[in-house]
Design an enzyme around this catalytic site. Structure first.
Site, PDB file in Angstrom:
ATOM      1  N   TYR A 185       3.029  46.400   6.973  1.00  0.00           N
ATOM      2  CA  TYR A 185       1.693  46.768   7.444  1.00  0.00           C
ATOM      3  C   TYR A 185       1.798  48.111   8.151  1.00  0.00           C
ATOM      4  O   TYR A 185       2.467  48.227   9.175  1.00  0.00           O
ATOM      5  CB  TYR A 185       1.152  45.724   8.417  1.00  0.00           C
ATOM      6  CG  TYR A 185       0.718  44.427   7.794  1.00  0.00           C
ATOM      7  CD1 TYR A 185      -0.632  44.091   7.706  1.00  0.00           C
ATOM      8  CD2 TYR A 185       1.646  43.503   7.313  1.00  0.00           C
ATOM      9  CE1 TYR A 185      -1.047  42.887   7.151  1.00  0.00           C
ATOM     10  CE2 TYR A 185       1.252  42.300   6.760  1.00  0.00           C
ATOM     11  CZ  TYR A 185      -0.102  41.994   6.686  1.00  0.00           C
ATOM     12  OH  TYR A 185      -0.508  40.796   6.138  1.00  0.00           O
ATOM     13  N   ARG A 205      -0.642  35.770  -6.054  1.00  0.00           N
ATOM     14  CA  ARG A 205      -1.060  34.406  -6.343  1.00  0.00           C
ATOM     15  C   ARG A 205      -0.788  33.996  -7.790  1.00  0.00           C
ATOM     16  O   ARG A 205      -0.988  34.788  -8.713  1.00  0.00           O
ATOM     17  CB  ARG A 205      -2.558  34.240  -6.041  1.00  0.00           C
ATOM     18  CG  ARG A 205      -2.885  34.415  -4.560  1.00  0.00           C
ATOM     19  CD  ARG A 205      -4.355  34.698  -4.340  1.00  0.00           C
ATOM     20  NE  ARG A 205      -4.677  34.828  -2.922  1.00  0.00           N
ATOM     21  CZ  ARG A 205      -4.535  35.950  -2.214  1.00  0.00           C
ATOM     22  NH1 ARG A 205      -4.069  37.058  -2.809  1.00  0.00           N
ATOM     23  NH2 ARG A 205      -4.839  35.982  -0.944  1.00  0.00           N
ATOM     24  N   GLU A 220       1.354  47.162  -1.737  1.00  0.00           N
ATOM     25  CA  GLU A 220       2.368  46.243  -2.241  1.00  0.00           C
ATOM     26  C   GLU A 220       2.606  46.520  -3.730  1.00  0.00           C
ATOM     27  O   GLU A 220       1.823  46.116  -4.589  1.00  0.00           O
ATOM     28  CB  GLU A 220       1.921  44.802  -2.031  1.00  0.00           C
ATOM     29  CG  GLU A 220       1.569  44.476  -0.587  1.00  0.00           C
ATOM     30  CD  GLU A 220       0.687  43.250  -0.472  1.00  0.00           C
ATOM     31  OE1 GLU A 220       1.020  42.203  -1.074  1.00  0.00           O
ATOM     32  OE2 GLU A 220      -0.369  43.336   0.201  1.00  0.00           O
ATOM     33  N   HIS A 233       2.703  34.130  -2.784  1.00  0.00           N
ATOM     34  CA  HIS A 233       3.919  34.795  -2.296  1.00  0.00           C
ATOM     35  C   HIS A 233       5.172  33.916  -2.353  1.00  0.00           C
ATOM     36  O   HIS A 233       6.016  33.963  -1.464  1.00  0.00           O
ATOM     37  CB  HIS A 233       3.710  35.313  -0.880  1.00  0.00           C
ATOM     38  CG  HIS A 233       2.773  36.484  -0.794  1.00  0.00           C
ATOM     39  ND1 HIS A 233       2.533  37.334  -1.850  1.00  0.00           N
ATOM     40  CD2 HIS A 233       2.025  36.949   0.255  1.00  0.00           C
ATOM     41  CE1 HIS A 233       1.672  38.268  -1.466  1.00  0.00           C
ATOM     42  NE2 HIS A 233       1.349  38.066  -0.207  1.00  0.00           N
ATOM     43  N   HIS A 254       6.037  43.731   2.096  1.00  0.00           N
ATOM     44  CA  HIS A 254       4.720  43.526   2.707  1.00  0.00           C
ATOM     45  C   HIS A 254       4.629  44.189   4.086  1.00  0.00           C
ATOM     46  O   HIS A 254       4.174  43.572   5.058  1.00  0.00           O
ATOM     47  CB  HIS A 254       4.445  42.027   2.823  1.00  0.00           C
ATOM     48  CG  HIS A 254       2.999  41.662   2.729  1.00  0.00           C
ATOM     49  ND1 HIS A 254       2.030  42.213   3.552  1.00  0.00           N
ATOM     50  CD2 HIS A 254       2.333  40.799   1.908  1.00  0.00           C
ATOM     51  CE1 HIS A 254       0.857  41.678   3.253  1.00  0.00           C
ATOM     52  NE2 HIS A 254       1.012  40.828   2.252  1.00  0.00           N
TER      53      HIS A 254
END
Length: 348
Positions: free
Chosen positions: A187, A86, A313, A111, A185
């Site tokens: 997961y 951010r 990340e 992002h 990113h």
């Protein structure tokens, strides 16, 4: 070593979307779309000798551009740029000029804005089967894209070794000073059954973390992990001290020499015997346990919800473009941005 380039049958604009499969001599497979350089599959062999996919995603490419998925968009497996995490109020100043980005996360920019690098079709510039299975992608981010200054040329190379290391090598240059902070990113879930990740054992080589405001924007203050829920300096289960409602969504400052390639984190799941080790040249690792994940029709029809995965990340300090005492994230025309992050999987 093998590299397979497979068409998805989809075009975005005038660019065709491909999946590039990297396969090592052990049968480990990583599949990456040139759209957003999305890591769609990361198939490894667990301690029982069974292959399992350790990343969340979809069975078909079309699901990544589905309107319902994009409504609560979690950036599944994608590259993040120009600027990860951010930026406060979506504003920054470079060379005396103020720039206003899209406010796509409350009052802040997340992002890279509305259409970051995660929504671009990257060019496939090269592939190789020696010494490792590899593919290199490239994206030209033009001056004014998402209101960032300067033409930015970005290359991202993926290499899969026979040691089950997926090496991500980033490089970028610009013709005008511009902020840049890239990450990936993916997961991860190391469980054989896809259970929630609370019982995964996690260790983070970080004795400090970054204070965040109510919208998770970094303030500039550095806090010690000691005697807090953020202390992963000794390995423990993720759920041992976590906030049961929110889990973790936190940036950790790694204990390292700036720019050195070091171990950022290690995460282990005991039933599969799999461990994911993350190495990086970056100074920060953002640890996220997927509180806001809400995805229907994932792989094999599975629904993904909160705490079904974790992300590590690697990046520079979020919001650093507005915090002078943080490491610099403005790339100058005479400089070259580089970053290396390695995902290494072991089974024991």
């Amino acid at each position: 070593m093998k590299v397979n380039k497979i068409t998805t049958g989809h075009k975005i604009g005038d660019k065709e979307v491909f999946a590039v499969e990297l396969v090592n001599d052990k049968g480990t497979l990583v599949s990456i779309f040139n759209y957003g350089t999305i890591i769609n599959k990361f198939v490894v062999t667990n301690k029982a000798g069974v292959q399992q996919d350790i990343v969340l995603g979809f069975d078909n490419f079309s699901s990544y551009v589905d309107k319902e998925y994009l409504k609560n968009y979690p950036y599944l497996g994608a590259v993040i740029g120009r600027y990860a995490n951010r930026i406060k109020k979506g504003k920054f100043v470079v060379d005396g000029e103020e720039y206003q980005l899209a406010k796509n996360n409350g009052e802040d920019c997340l992002h890279g804005g509305l259409e970051g690098f995660d929504k671009k079709v990257w060019d496939i510039t090269s592939t190789s089967e020696a010494p490792h299975a590899s593919v290199t992608f490239q994206h030209f981010s033009l001056d004014g894209e998402e209101n960032f200054p300067g033409d930015l040329a970005v290359q991202l190379k993926f290499e899969l070794t026979n040691n089950d290391e997926l090496i991500l090598s980033y490089q970028a240059d610009t013709d005008e000073a511009t902020p840049i902070n890239l990450t990936h990113h993916s997961y991860f879930n190391l469980s054989t059954t896809g259970d929630k990740i609370g019982k995964h054992i996690h260790q983070m080589n970080a004795s400090s973390y970054l204070e965040q405001d109510e919208n998770f924007v970094v303030t500039g203050n550095l806090l010690p992990v000691k005697d807090s829920i953020h202390d992963f300096t000794v390995a423990r289960t993720i759920e041992e001290n976590w906030d049961k409602v929110d889990g973790y969504d936190q940036s950790y400052v790694l204990d390292k020499t700036y720019g050195e390639l070091t171990l950022a984190s290690k995460t282990t799941e005991t039933n599969s015997g799999l461990s994911l080790l993350v190495y990086s040249t970056e100074p920060v690792a953002h640890f996220y346990t997927a509180k806001h994940l809400a995805v229907k029709n994932g792989k094999n029809g599975k629904e993904y919800g909160e705490f079904d995965a974790f992300c590590v990340e690697t990046q520079h300090h979020p919001n650093a473009v507005n915090i002078p005492h943080f490491p610099n994230t403005v790339l100058e025309p005479e400089e070259v941005y580089t970053q290396t992050t390695i995902y290494k999987v072991i089974a024991n």
